[in-house]
Design an enzyme around this catalytic site. Sequence first.
Site, short mmCIF file in Angstrom:
data_model
loop_
_atom_site.label_atom_id
_atom_site.label_comp_id
_atom_site.label_asym_id
_atom_site.label_seq_id
_atom_site.Cartn_x
_atom_site.Cartn_y
_atom_site.Cartn_z
N ASN A 10 -41.94 -6.90 4.19
CA ASN A 10 -42.15 -5.97 5.31
C ASN A 10 -41.02 -6.70 6.20
O ASN A 10 -40.91 -7.75 6.92
CB ASN A 10 -43.46 -6.56 5.77
CG ASN A 10 -43.77 -5.84 7.10
OD1 ASN A 10 -43.02 -5.14 7.76
ND2 ASN A 10 -44.85 -6.42 7.77
N LYS A 12 -40.20 -5.47 9.28
CA LYS A 12 -40.82 -5.19 10.61
C LYS A 12 -39.72 -4.62 11.21
O LYS A 12 -38.89 -3.66 10.66
CB LYS A 12 -41.01 -6.58 11.26
CG LYS A 12 -41.99 -7.33 10.41
CD LYS A 12 -42.38 -8.49 11.18
CE LYS A 12 -43.33 -9.37 10.15
NZ LYS A 12 -44.33 -10.31 10.88
N HIS A 95 -51.26 -3.40 9.33
CA HIS A 95 -50.69 -4.57 9.45
C HIS A 95 -51.24 -5.25 10.91
O HIS A 95 -51.71 -4.44 11.77
CB HIS A 95 -49.29 -4.68 9.53
CG HIS A 95 -48.70 -5.79 9.55
ND1 HIS A 95 -48.60 -6.71 10.80
CD2 HIS A 95 -48.13 -6.50 8.63
CE1 HIS A 95 -47.87 -7.92 10.49
NE2 HIS A 95 -47.61 -7.68 9.04
N GLU A 97 -49.98 -6.42 13.24
CA GLU A 97 -49.18 -6.27 14.55
C GLU A 97 -49.28 -4.64 14.89
O GLU A 97 -49.42 -4.52 16.15
CB GLU A 97 -47.74 -6.47 14.07
CG GLU A 97 -47.37 -7.73 14.17
CD GLU A 97 -46.10 -8.23 13.26
OE1 GLU A 97 -45.13 -7.28 12.69
OE2 GLU A 97 -45.99 -9.70 12.79
N GLU A 167 -53.70 -11.42 4.67
CA GLU A 167 -52.67 -11.87 5.67
C GLU A 167 -53.49 -12.67 6.95
O GLU A 167 -53.71 -11.75 7.88
CB GLU A 167 -51.76 -10.77 6.22
CG GLU A 167 -51.05 -10.21 5.37
CD GLU A 167 -49.73 -9.67 5.79
OE1 GLU A 167 -48.66 -10.18 5.07
OE2 GLU A 167 -49.66 -9.08 6.49
N GLY A 173 -45.67 -15.27 10.62
CA GLY A 173 -44.27 -15.71 11.37
C GLY A 173 -44.49 -17.07 11.96
O GLY A 173 -43.80 -17.46 13.01
N SER A 213 -46.30 -16.42 6.01
CA SER A 213 -45.43 -17.55 5.69
C SER A 213 -45.11 -17.94 4.43
O SER A 213 -44.95 -19.00 4.27
CB SER A 213 -45.92 -18.75 6.78
OG SER A 213 -45.60 -18.47 8.18
C1 PEP Z 1 -45.95 -10.26 7.48
O1 PEP Z 1 -45.58 -9.69 8.53
O2 PEP Z 1 -46.67 -9.43 6.80
C2 PEP Z 1 -45.78 -11.47 7.20
C3 PEP Z 1 -46.58 -11.84 6.14
O3 PEP Z 1 -44.82 -12.32 7.76
P1 PEP Z 1 -44.19 -13.58 7.53
O4 PEP Z 1 -43.80 -13.78 6.12
O5 PEP Z 1 -43.10 -13.90 8.34
O6 PEP Z 1 -45.28 -14.79 7.88
#
Ligand code: PEP
Length: 250
Positions: A10, A12, A95, A97, A167, A173, A213
Amino acid sequence: MMRRPIIAGNWKLNKTPSQTAAFIRETAPLVSGARCEIVVCPTAACLFAAREATRGSNIALGAQNMFYEDAGAFTGEISPDSLLELGVSYVIVGHSERRALFGESDEIVNKKTLKAIEKRLKPIVCVGESALQRQLGVTEETVRIQTKLALAGLPARDAEDVAIAYEPIWAIGTGVNATSAEANSTIRCIRAVLGEIYTAELATKIRILYGGSMNAGNARDLLSASDIDGGLIGGASLNSSDFAKIALSV
Ligand code: PEP
């Protein structure tokens, strides 16, 4: 393994069309031998460039978002038919976000999931608890409600075309991932919910990814857990060699 893992990046709001094409051309030879499905999800504006660059590779295309209507007065939205024309096969839905920054409710997540399935796009539906929900010990209740609401009205015959991404919001992040045991346990809970909605047998066929992460250093451990069927990767998916390492660790 019965469930073929998915490693999805992803991106973003990162990379321009030329950067997208360069990344895919650099990454394709690195992941050609991967045993999982590989998906990159650039911004909508980069999908055309991505489509050209992925031709002949084992990298599939995903979108980060999609609207739940086909057409009309919905300024700024992205239609499912446009995604199909651009060669997209997966779409991330719900997601955290989008839920937090763009007001995407469980009801909207459900509408998008059903529309994606109607259009034969494969939704990757995101669920996960906040830091506060974790602290209060309501992780399982949270993902349970989100999963049930996201899939409301989805018939059993289509359930295998959905992937869920667990998630935890506190892990996105932040550089702090859920341990493989923690993630596996919550994912088993999600699988049990799928068993309640459908049947236990069908639930064993639905892929549930972990995201938060995940990186080249922790992927092997996370992906070796019994119920984790791949990863949705943000930050680490922006670096070609890191993303390839994750894909090759399945
Ligand atoms: C995400 O935004 O779906 C995600 C898992 O981000 P990150 O791997 O940076 O934590």
